[in-house]
Write an enzyme that holds these catalytic residues in place. Sequence first.
Site, PDB file in Angstrom:
ATOM      1  N   ASP A  44       0.832  -1.200   0.000  1.00  0.00           N
ATOM      2  CA  ASP A  44       0.000   0.000   0.000  1.00  0.00           C
ATOM      3  C   ASP A  44       0.868   1.253   0.000  1.00  0.00           C
ATOM      4  O   ASP A  44       0.538   2.247  -0.652  1.00  0.00           O
ATOM      5  CB  ASP A  44      -0.909   0.015   1.221  1.00  0.00           C
ATOM      6  CG  ASP A  44      -1.973  -1.061   1.143  1.00  0.00           C
ATOM      7  OD1 ASP A  44      -2.753  -1.179   2.085  1.00  0.00           O
ATOM      8  OD2 ASP A  44      -2.006  -1.771   0.122  1.00  0.00           O
ATOM      9  N   SER A  93     -31.362 -19.027   9.229  1.00  0.00           N
ATOM     10  CA  SER A  93     -31.651 -19.830   8.041  1.00  0.00           C
ATOM     11  C   SER A  93     -32.972 -20.571   8.268  1.00  0.00           C
ATOM     12  O   SER A  93     -33.595 -20.412   9.310  1.00  0.00           O
ATOM     13  CB  SER A  93     -30.515 -20.793   7.735  1.00  0.00           C
ATOM     14  OG  SER A  93     -30.008 -21.316   8.913  1.00  0.00           O
ATOM     15  N   GLU A 127     -44.870 -18.179   0.275  1.00  0.00           N
ATOM     16  CA  GLU A 127     -44.260 -17.300  -0.729  1.00  0.00           C
ATOM     17  C   GLU A 127     -43.084 -18.029  -1.377  1.00  0.00           C
ATOM     18  O   GLU A 127     -42.525 -18.946  -0.763  1.00  0.00           O
ATOM     19  CB  GLU A 127     -43.758 -16.016  -0.063  1.00  0.00           C
ATOM     20  CG  GLU A 127     -42.637 -16.267   0.908  1.00  0.00           C
ATOM     21  CD  GLU A 127     -42.411 -15.129   1.907  1.00  0.00           C
ATOM     22  OE1 GLU A 127     -41.825 -14.142   1.498  1.00  0.00           O
ATOM     23  OE2 GLU A 127     -42.820 -15.267   3.077  1.00  0.00           O
ATOM     24  N   LYS A 129     -39.450 -19.161  -2.459  1.00  0.00           N
ATOM     25  CA  LYS A 129     -38.120 -19.051  -1.864  1.00  0.00           C
ATOM     26  C   LYS A 129     -37.164 -18.648  -2.981  1.00  0.00           C
ATOM     27  O   LYS A 129     -36.889 -19.432  -3.894  1.00  0.00           O
ATOM     28  CB  LYS A 129     -37.698 -20.385  -1.254  1.00  0.00           C
ATOM     29  CG  LYS A 129     -36.366 -20.316  -0.539  1.00  0.00           C
ATOM     30  CD  LYS A 129     -36.154 -21.575   0.274  1.00  0.00           C
ATOM     31  CE  LYS A 129     -34.945 -21.497   1.174  1.00  0.00           C
ATOM     32  NZ  LYS A 129     -33.699 -21.181   0.493  1.00  0.00           N
ATOM     33  N   ARG A 150     -25.494 -11.484   4.746  1.00  0.00           N
ATOM     34  CA  ARG A 150     -25.825 -12.333   5.877  1.00  0.00           C
ATOM     35  C   ARG A 150     -24.566 -12.771   6.643  1.00  0.00           C
ATOM     36  O   ARG A 150     -24.568 -12.836   7.862  1.00  0.00           O
ATOM     37  CB  ARG A 150     -26.578 -13.558   5.362  1.00  0.00           C
ATOM     38  CG  ARG A 150     -26.927 -14.547   6.418  1.00  0.00           C
ATOM     39  CD  ARG A 150     -27.857 -15.594   5.830  1.00  0.00           C
ATOM     40  NE  ARG A 150     -28.255 -16.526   6.839  1.00  0.00           N
ATOM     41  CZ  ARG A 150     -27.570 -17.617   7.147  1.00  0.00           C
ATOM     42  NH1 ARG A 150     -26.473 -17.899   6.508  1.00  0.00           N
ATOM     43  NH2 ARG A 150     -27.999 -18.419   8.090  1.00  0.00           N
ATOM     44  N   GLU A 187     -34.078 -10.668  -0.383  1.00  0.00           N
ATOM     45  CA  GLU A 187     -33.171 -11.401  -1.259  1.00  0.00           C
ATOM     46  C   GLU A 187     -32.706 -10.533  -2.424  1.00  0.00           C
ATOM     47  O   GLU A 187     -33.527  -9.941  -3.129  1.00  0.00           O
ATOM     48  CB  GLU A 187     -33.922 -12.635  -1.794  1.00  0.00           C
ATOM     49  CG  GLU A 187     -33.034 -13.772  -2.174  1.00  0.00           C
ATOM     50  CD  GLU A 187     -32.557 -14.606  -0.967  1.00  0.00           C
ATOM     51  OE1 GLU A 187     -32.836 -14.232   0.195  1.00  0.00           O
ATOM     52  OE2 GLU A 187     -31.893 -15.618  -1.204  1.00  0.00           O
ATOM     53  N   LYS A 327     -38.921 -27.407  -0.084  1.00  0.00           N
ATOM     54  CA  LYS A 327     -38.052 -27.333  -1.253  1.00  0.00           C
ATOM     55  C   LYS A 327     -38.610 -28.140  -2.417  1.00  0.00           C
ATOM     56  O   LYS A 327     -39.279 -29.149  -2.223  1.00  0.00           O
ATOM     57  CB  LYS A 327     -36.657 -27.872  -0.903  1.00  0.00           C
ATOM     58  CG  LYS A 327     -35.953 -27.129   0.212  1.00  0.00           C
ATOM     59  CD  LYS A 327     -35.512 -25.737  -0.146  1.00  0.00           C
ATOM     60  CE  LYS A 327     -34.232 -25.694  -0.942  1.00  0.00           C
ATOM     61  NZ  LYS A 327     -33.033 -25.918  -0.159  1.00  0.00           N
ATOM     62  N   CYS A 421      -4.710 -46.102   6.165  1.00  0.00           N
ATOM     63  CA  CYS A 421      -4.872 -44.673   5.863  1.00  0.00           C
ATOM     64  C   CYS A 421      -3.971 -44.321   4.678  1.00  0.00           C
ATOM     65  O   CYS A 421      -2.822 -44.766   4.628  1.00  0.00           O
ATOM     66  CB  CYS A 421      -4.471 -43.866   7.094  1.00  0.00           C
ATOM     67  SG  CYS A 421      -4.576 -42.089   6.860  1.00  0.00           S
ATOM     68  N   CYS A 446      -8.729 -43.865  10.755  1.00  0.00           N
ATOM     69  CA  CYS A 446      -7.279 -44.054  10.787  1.00  0.00           C
ATOM     70  C   CYS A 446      -6.855 -44.123  12.246  1.00  0.00           C
ATOM     71  O   CYS A 446      -7.267 -43.292  13.052  1.00  0.00           O
ATOM     72  CB  CYS A 446      -6.619 -42.860  10.095  1.00  0.00           C
ATOM     73  SG  CYS A 446      -4.899 -42.638  10.503  1.00  0.00           S
TER      74      CYS A 446
HETATM   75  S1  IVH Z   1     -37.334 -15.880   5.443  1.00  0.00           S
HETATM   76  C1  IVH Z   1     -36.237 -15.912   9.712  1.00  0.00           C
HETATM   77  N1  IVH Z   1     -38.293 -15.823   3.024  1.00  0.00           N
HETATM   78  O1  IVH Z   1     -33.533 -18.630   2.278  1.00  0.00           O
HETATM   79  C2  IVH Z   1     -36.527 -16.250   8.335  1.00  0.00           C
HETATM   80  N2  IVH Z   1     -36.019 -16.482   3.320  1.00  0.00           N
HETATM   81  O2  IVH Z   1     -32.673 -20.988   3.738  1.00  0.00           O
HETATM   82  C3  IVH Z   1     -35.570 -15.658   7.404  1.00  0.00           C
HETATM   83  N3  IVH Z   1     -34.838 -16.955   1.234  1.00  0.00           N
HETATM   84  O3  IVH Z   1     -31.214 -17.015   4.347  1.00  0.00           O
HETATM   85  C4  IVH Z   1     -35.707 -16.079   6.019  1.00  0.00           C
HETATM   86  N4  IVH Z   1     -36.520 -16.522  -0.113  1.00  0.00           N
HETATM   87  O4  IVH Z   1     -31.648 -16.030   2.026  1.00  0.00           O
HETATM   88  C5  IVH Z   1     -37.225 -16.083   3.786  1.00  0.00           C
HETATM   89  N5  IVH Z   1     -39.240 -15.685   0.927  1.00  0.00           N
HETATM   90  C6  IVH Z   1     -38.189 -15.935   1.685  1.00  0.00           C
HETATM   91  C7  IVH Z   1     -36.954 -16.332   1.151  1.00  0.00           C
HETATM   92  C8  IVH Z   1     -35.884 -16.609   2.000  1.00  0.00           C
HETATM   93  C9  IVH Z   1     -35.243 -16.891  -0.033  1.00  0.00           C
HETATM   94  C10 IVH Z   1     -33.499 -17.384   1.656  1.00  0.00           C
HETATM   95  C11 IVH Z   1     -32.821 -16.460   2.642  1.00  0.00           C
HETATM   96  C12 IVH Z   1     -32.461 -17.320   3.822  1.00  0.00           C
HETATM   97  C13 IVH Z   1     -32.494 -18.687   3.218  1.00  0.00           C
HETATM   98  C14 IVH Z   1     -32.761 -19.721   4.268  1.00  0.00           C
END
Ligand code: IVH
Length: 702
Positions: A44, A93, A127, A129, A150, A187, A327, A421, A446
Amino acid sequence: MSKAQKEVCSLTPEEAEIELEHLARTIADHDRLYHEKDAPEISDAQYDALRQRNTAIETAFAHLVRDDSPSKRVGAGPAEKFGKVEHVVAMLSLDNVFSDEEVHEFAARIHRFLRWSDAQPLAFTAEPKIDGLSCSIRYEKGKLVQAATRGDGRTGEDVTQNVRTIKDVPKSLAGTGWPEILEVRGEVYIPNAEFALMNAAQEQAGKPIYANPRNAAAGSLRQLDASISASRPLHFFAYAWGEISSPIADTQMQSIEKFGRWGFSVNPHTQLCQNAEAMIDVYRVIENARADLDYDIDGVVYKVDRLDLQERLGFVSRSPRWAMAHKFPPEQASTTLERIEIQIGRTGALTPVAKLKPVTVGGVVVSNASLHNADEIVRLDAREGDQVLLQRAGDVIPQIVKVLDPNRAQRAKAYVFPTHCPCPLKTEAVRELDEKTGEPGVITRCSGEFACPFQRVRHLEHFVSRQAFDIEGFGKKQIAAFFEEGIVKEPADIFALGGRKDALKLHRREGWGATSVRNLFDAIEERRTISLERLLIALGIRHIGQTTARLLSASYLSWQQFHDAMVAAQDRQNEAFTQLNELDGIGSVMAEAIVQFFAEPHNEGLVERLLGQIEVIDATPPKSDSPVAGKTVVFTGKLEQMSRDEAKAKAAALGAKVAGSVSAKTNILVAGPGAGSKLKKAQELGVKTMSEEAWLALIGGL
Ligand code: IVH
């Protein structure tokens, strides 16, 4: 700077012009190395000297300032890496389910937790994901003041400047009624059509293309130069919140509606559902719409609509009890299993890994899949050269589902699991007994333990990993090189590196620049003071992950107290051992693993040398003015107004320690109808006992 550099005042205009041109080019090159390649070649200080020289010549020869002068480029100087942002409210999560039955089970579990009858109506939102990356955007008095990724859920990276460039993120909130402090979470993503255009442009410019929109969004948001983020098609859906100075609404749905009125994009497919059946219906609708959506989604998220119930339900570990991700089925692809390789884990387990002919599954190129253990290879009858069906769900490690056409004539011989091993010591590998049943287990380990160099390297990798010491810039490659040369053999050596800085001459090594060396030493110094929780994770005790480490840290508060207790617990009759076992969340296998870790002189030595280098910060008991903070509480008998789980969760949230059995250390026994031996023992020991009602009155209700 060259030694022959002339004083600025003795430069001729011709010389000045030539040097300015040279400086513009050189500084631009170093900017690129620093920002785009993350591989600076000068320090730097040397960089600053170049810029100062440029400014000095420009001051003396104002008419020679070039259009492409570095002094005209904003933000071209060596920016620090992203700053860190602590999330006051953790970014959590979601737990996953894959089937309709599990959705019913999710709703039923919530009814049970609340002690509601199954018939009591309970509304949820459903909703999409979004498959992007989550981001928390902070507003104060309606103005965007900070945005963070995050990160590990507690600490993220400061991406304020980058998020400011996203068009559907308001810089000032619209409408009225927003709280003075409001963190909106959601998101960041890139729509598919724009992703295709962006990759086409990358390709044309000879730059690497992104594997999928999610990676492109992550790469675009995490740009040190925010003008690059600005040129990328980033979008944002708001769906949650972090810190708020006053409540937004009573329900999830109303909150989302308010986000819309305050200027955010909210997902139009969000629906209110009155029960599990309705949630599954919405899941089907969204699944069918998936192909027509212009952004990637990987499931449907359900959330309890009433916010007061969300509050009661709280969290388990890192996920809310009130939300769930349903999922979509994992994506599948077929490919060739080229080889089976054995990798050694931190605890010496021999893990077979399938080396695959690279194939794209769900937008990601996969070339490895875990085969877990010897039994799994037998179950699949997987052999080198086989065609296999591969699947990948979300961030989960790819799995081999089955061998395709296992009956074909020309097959390799069945795989023979190694008996030794693969490390240079070639120590014998032993099939371990299952800790619970005592029967032969699935793991082959091992027997070299601390002598096995592969295990030691894995241990070091774990030590510096994100949840443990989180030393940035200390990746697998560096650890392998340092270990090989004998510079870092054990964790304590990492903290001794600084003292040998000059002798090591790291910046002379391939792949290291002056800045990356400095960043590494800074990162190490920063971690010389460490929380008890991180230290406990870093030790790599079998079965002890973040949740348990957090529990141990909150229970023992200081390293000294924890260590003293584990030493005392070597005598299984000692009360310290009983207390460890009584902690709610510590099973007998875990307790045994912890105590055994400290029985091993090698571990004691490692820890002692490490503690000579670092300072462990005591955990602070949860700040709480609640009358039960710091008290040890046991619940027994039937509870009427709340489930056992809710009672325990609430007590823990108020700073009480919940134990499973009564001892002299118990402060309160909450006894419902049908209480038996625990109540008797408490009475014998003179422990205070109370009814559920009295307990609720003490803590101020549900
Ligand atoms: S709610 C406390 N809503 O999924 C609840 N998350 O697997 C916080 N994500 O880190 C999450 N769509 O990045 C929520 N409609 C949605 C979402 C959502 C995508 C992601 C989010 C979270 C991850 C968890």
